[in-house]
Design a protein around this motif. Structure first.
Motif, mmCIF file in Angstrom:
data_model
loop_
_atom_site.group_PDB
_atom_site.id
_atom_site.type_symbol
_atom_site.label_atom_id
_atom_site.label_comp_id
_atom_site.label_asym_id
_atom_site.label_seq_id
_atom_site.Cartn_x
_atom_site.Cartn_y
_atom_site.Cartn_z
ATOM 1 N N ASP A 1 -8.361 5.066 -0.565
ATOM 2 C CA ASP A 1 -8.245 6.266 0.251
ATOM 3 C C ASP A 1 -8.248 5.781 1.693
ATOM 4 O OD1 ASP A 1 -8.656 8.498 1.829
ATOM 5 O OD2 ASP A 1 -10.221 9.364 0.560
ATOM 6 N N VAL A 2 -7.106 5.872 2.364
ATOM 7 C CA VAL A 2 -6.986 5.264 3.694
ATOM 8 C C VAL A 2 -7.817 5.978 4.754
ATOM 9 C CG1 VAL A 2 -4.700 4.292 3.233
ATOM 10 C CG2 VAL A 2 -4.887 6.570 4.290
ATOM 11 N N LEU B 1 3.089 -4.233 3.372
ATOM 12 C CA LEU B 1 3.999 -3.095 3.338
ATOM 13 C C LEU B 1 3.157 -1.826 3.335
ATOM 14 C CD1 LEU B 1 6.694 -1.640 3.031
ATOM 15 C CD2 LEU B 1 6.609 -2.126 0.564
ATOM 16 N N HIS B 2 3.314 -1.006 4.370
ATOM 17 C CA HIS B 2 2.551 0.240 4.545
ATOM 18 C C HIS B 2 3.480 1.417 4.266
ATOM 19 C CE1 HIS B 2 1.351 3.659 7.167
ATOM 20 N NE2 HIS B 2 0.105 3.304 6.888
ATOM 21 N N SER B 3 3.189 2.147 3.211
ATOM 22 C CA SER B 3 4.017 3.300 2.834
ATOM 23 C C SER B 3 3.087 4.478 2.561
ATOM 24 C CB SER B 3 4.851 2.966 1.591
ATOM 25 O OG SER B 3 5.594 4.092 1.168
ATOM 26 N N VAL B 4 2.509 4.995 3.638
ATOM 27 C CA VAL B 4 1.480 6.024 3.527
ATOM 28 C C VAL B 4 1.784 7.150 4.511
ATOM 29 C CG1 VAL B 4 -0.978 6.523 3.699
ATOM 30 C CG2 VAL B 4 -0.232 4.261 2.945
ATOM 31 N N ALA B 5 1.855 8.374 4.011
ATOM 32 C CA ALA B 5 2.044 9.550 4.872
ATOM 33 C C ALA B 5 1.583 10.790 4.123
ATOM 34 C CB ALA B 5 3.510 9.697 5.283
ATOM 35 N N PHE B 6 0.978 11.712 4.861
ATOM 36 C CA PHE B 6 0.536 12.961 4.242
ATOM 37 C C PHE B 6 0.226 13.980 5.333
ATOM 38 C CE2 PHE B 6 -2.895 15.840 2.958
ATOM 39 C CZ PHE B 6 -2.332 16.406 1.821
ATOM 40 N N ALA B 7 0.526 15.230 5.041
ATOM 41 C CA ALA B 7 0.076 16.363 5.843
ATOM 42 C C ALA B 7 -0.272 17.486 4.876
ATOM 43 C CB ALA B 7 1.153 16.821 6.821
ATOM 44 N N PRO B 8 -1.320 18.240 5.146
ATOM 45 C CA PRO B 8 -1.648 19.366 4.272
ATOM 46 C C PRO B 8 -0.445 20.297 4.136
ATOM 47 C CG PRO B 8 -3.427 18.974 5.828
ATOM 48 C CD PRO B 8 -2.280 18.096 6.249
ATOM 49 N N PRO B 9 -0.096 20.699 2.922
ATOM 50 C CA PRO B 9 1.115 21.508 2.703
ATOM 51 C C PRO B 9 1.223 22.733 3.599
ATOM 52 C CG PRO B 9 0.209 20.800 0.611
ATOM 53 C CD PRO B 9 -0.779 20.383 1.658
ATOM 54 N N GLN B 10 0.124 23.424 3.818
ATOM 55 C CA GLN B 10 0.184 24.639 4.623
ATOM 56 C C GLN B 10 0.524 24.338 6.079
ATOM 57 O OE1 GLN B 10 -2.464 23.378 3.129
ATOM 58 N NE2 GLN B 10 -4.330 23.560 4.384
ATOM 59 N N ASP B 11 0.177 23.134 6.539
ATOM 60 C CA ASP B 11 0.500 22.743 7.911
ATOM 61 C C ASP B 11 1.881 22.103 7.998
ATOM 62 O OD1 ASP B 11 -2.005 23.331 9.459
ATOM 63 O OD2 ASP B 11 -2.861 22.048 7.913
ATOM 64 N N VAL C 1 0.852 -1.197 0.000
ATOM 65 C CA VAL C 1 0.000 0.000 0.000
ATOM 66 C C VAL C 1 0.886 1.244 0.000
ATOM 67 C CG1 VAL C 1 -1.808 1.258 1.224
ATOM 68 C CG2 VAL C 1 -1.757 -1.239 1.310
ATOM 69 N N GLY C 2 0.779 2.056 -1.042
ATOM 70 C CA GLY C 2 1.444 3.352 -0.992
ATOM 71 C C GLY C 2 2.456 3.655 -2.065
ATOM 72 N N PHE D 1 -1.647 -4.626 -5.093
ATOM 73 C CA PHE D 1 -1.252 -3.230 -4.876
ATOM 74 C C PHE D 1 -2.463 -2.307 -4.816
ATOM 75 C CE2 PHE D 1 2.137 -5.435 -7.051
ATOM 76 C CZ PHE D 1 3.281 -5.047 -6.372
ATOM 77 N N THR D 2 -2.231 -1.132 -4.245
ATOM 78 C CA THR D 2 -3.238 -0.079 -4.241
ATOM 79 C C THR D 2 -2.682 1.155 -4.932
ATOM 80 O OG1 THR D 2 -2.559 0.994 -2.175
ATOM 81 C CG2 THR D 2 -4.049 -0.900 -1.995
ATOM 82 N N HIS D 3 -3.581 2.058 -5.283
ATOM 83 C CA HIS D 3 -3.165 3.371 -5.798
ATOM 84 C C HIS D 3 -4.114 4.421 -5.238
ATOM 85 C CE1 HIS D 3 -6.555 3.889 -8.651
ATOM 86 N NE2 HIS D 3 -6.451 2.586 -8.853
ATOM 87 N N LEU D 4 -3.678 5.667 -5.220
ATOM 88 C CA LEU D 4 -4.548 6.758 -4.796
ATOM 89 C C LEU D 4 -5.729 6.864 -5.757
ATOM 90 C CD1 LEU D 4 -1.964 9.552 -3.895
ATOM 91 C CD2 LEU D 4 -3.525 8.400 -2.308
#
Length: 273
Positions: free
Chosen positions: A70-71, A95-105, A12-13, A37-40
């Motif tokens: 969409d996790v 295999l978990h390869s997922v990370a995100f934060a809003p750009p402004q934050d 995933v990711g 596999f997954t995709h966004l």
């Protein structure tokens, strides 16, 4: 025979060919693993950019399925694990390869992070691993393994890493708790903490170039890592060769994490510049 002959798993990711997850996947494939596999999800189904990027990579290595995920949506997580069980029955790794934060934050100081930005970052970057572990547990073979990706910013203050550092700290702590809970079923859970790699996630981190230069001067090996080194270690941690390793954060950073101060020759380089 390969280390993963007869073994099956979920990845995933992967975002593109620069993803750490893709490097790990290539080594898993070389050792005989069968993978789904997954995709966004794509905003426009008629223009599946995210799907096409991943499909171009995974179809040539015999992907058993490629599904959107969409996790932040429980329905999506339920669907991918249903597909995984229907395809493989039991699995041996996730295999978990997922990370995100809003750009402004992500780019601003921690004290100025919005409540919503904090929630989104923790939901995607941390809770997703916990949610996947709960869904993977019933279909994981004894001796199986889960692996997630971290960075030193979860253990030390790395200026520019900011909100994602808080997420990685929580992620690494979650690894320990999950390892304790899944260990009763013979399943291992680890994190791999890599040095700076130019991925899509890293592109949102301020001063990425400076981070790389610091590694080249301060790390015991006096260089930054190659993504292939991360790939090989990820494959190892998911394999039976690492059967006694769980609840760990394994660093692949040329030793940078061990340094409390720059080595003497780093001062000389800085003086020369």
């Amino acid at each position: 025979m390969g280390l993963f002959d007869g073994k099956k798993g979920l990845v995933v990711g992967i975002a593109n060919d620069r993803s750490i997850a893709w490097s790990i996947t290539q080594y898993l494939h070389q050792e005989g693993a069968e993978m789904g596999f997954t995709h966004l999800p794509d905003k426009d189904p008629n223009r599946p950019k995210n799907e096409n990027k991943v499909r171009k990579l995974v179809d040539p290595i015999g992907a058993k399925f490629l599904v959107p995920c969409d996790v932040t949506r429980d329905e999506d997580l339920d669907a991918i694990f249903k597909t995984t069980e229907e395809t493989f029955g039991k699995i041996d790794f996730v295999l978990h390869s997922v990370a995100f934060a809003p750009p402004q934050d992500l780019t601003g100081p921690v004290h100025d992070v919005s409540r919503e930005g904090f929630h989104v970052a923790m939901d995607i970057s941390v809770y997703s691993l916990m949610a996947m572990a709960g869904r993977a547990r019933p279909i994981m073979n004894p001796g199986g393994a889960m692996l997630t990706l971290s960075y030193l910013g979860g253990e030390r203050v790395i200026p520019g890493y900011n909100l994602m550092g808080l997420c990685k700290a929580a992620l690494e702590n979650a690894v320990g708790y999950l390892a304790s809970e899944l260990g009763r079923d013979g399943v291992r859970v680890n994190a791999l903490s890599a040095g700076p790699v130019r991925t899509i996630s890293a592109s949102g981190v301020a001063d990425m170039k400076k981070m790389t230069q610091m590694y080249e001067m301060f790390a015991p090996l006096r260089r930054n890592i190659e993504v292939e080194e991360v790939g090989k270690t990820g494959m190892f941690l998911l394999s039976d060769l690492a059967s006694g390793i769980t609840a760990e954060t394994v660093h692949v950073d040329c030793g940078y994490n061990a340094m409390g101060a720059p080595p003497p020759d780093a001062y000389e380089k800085m003086g020369a510049e």
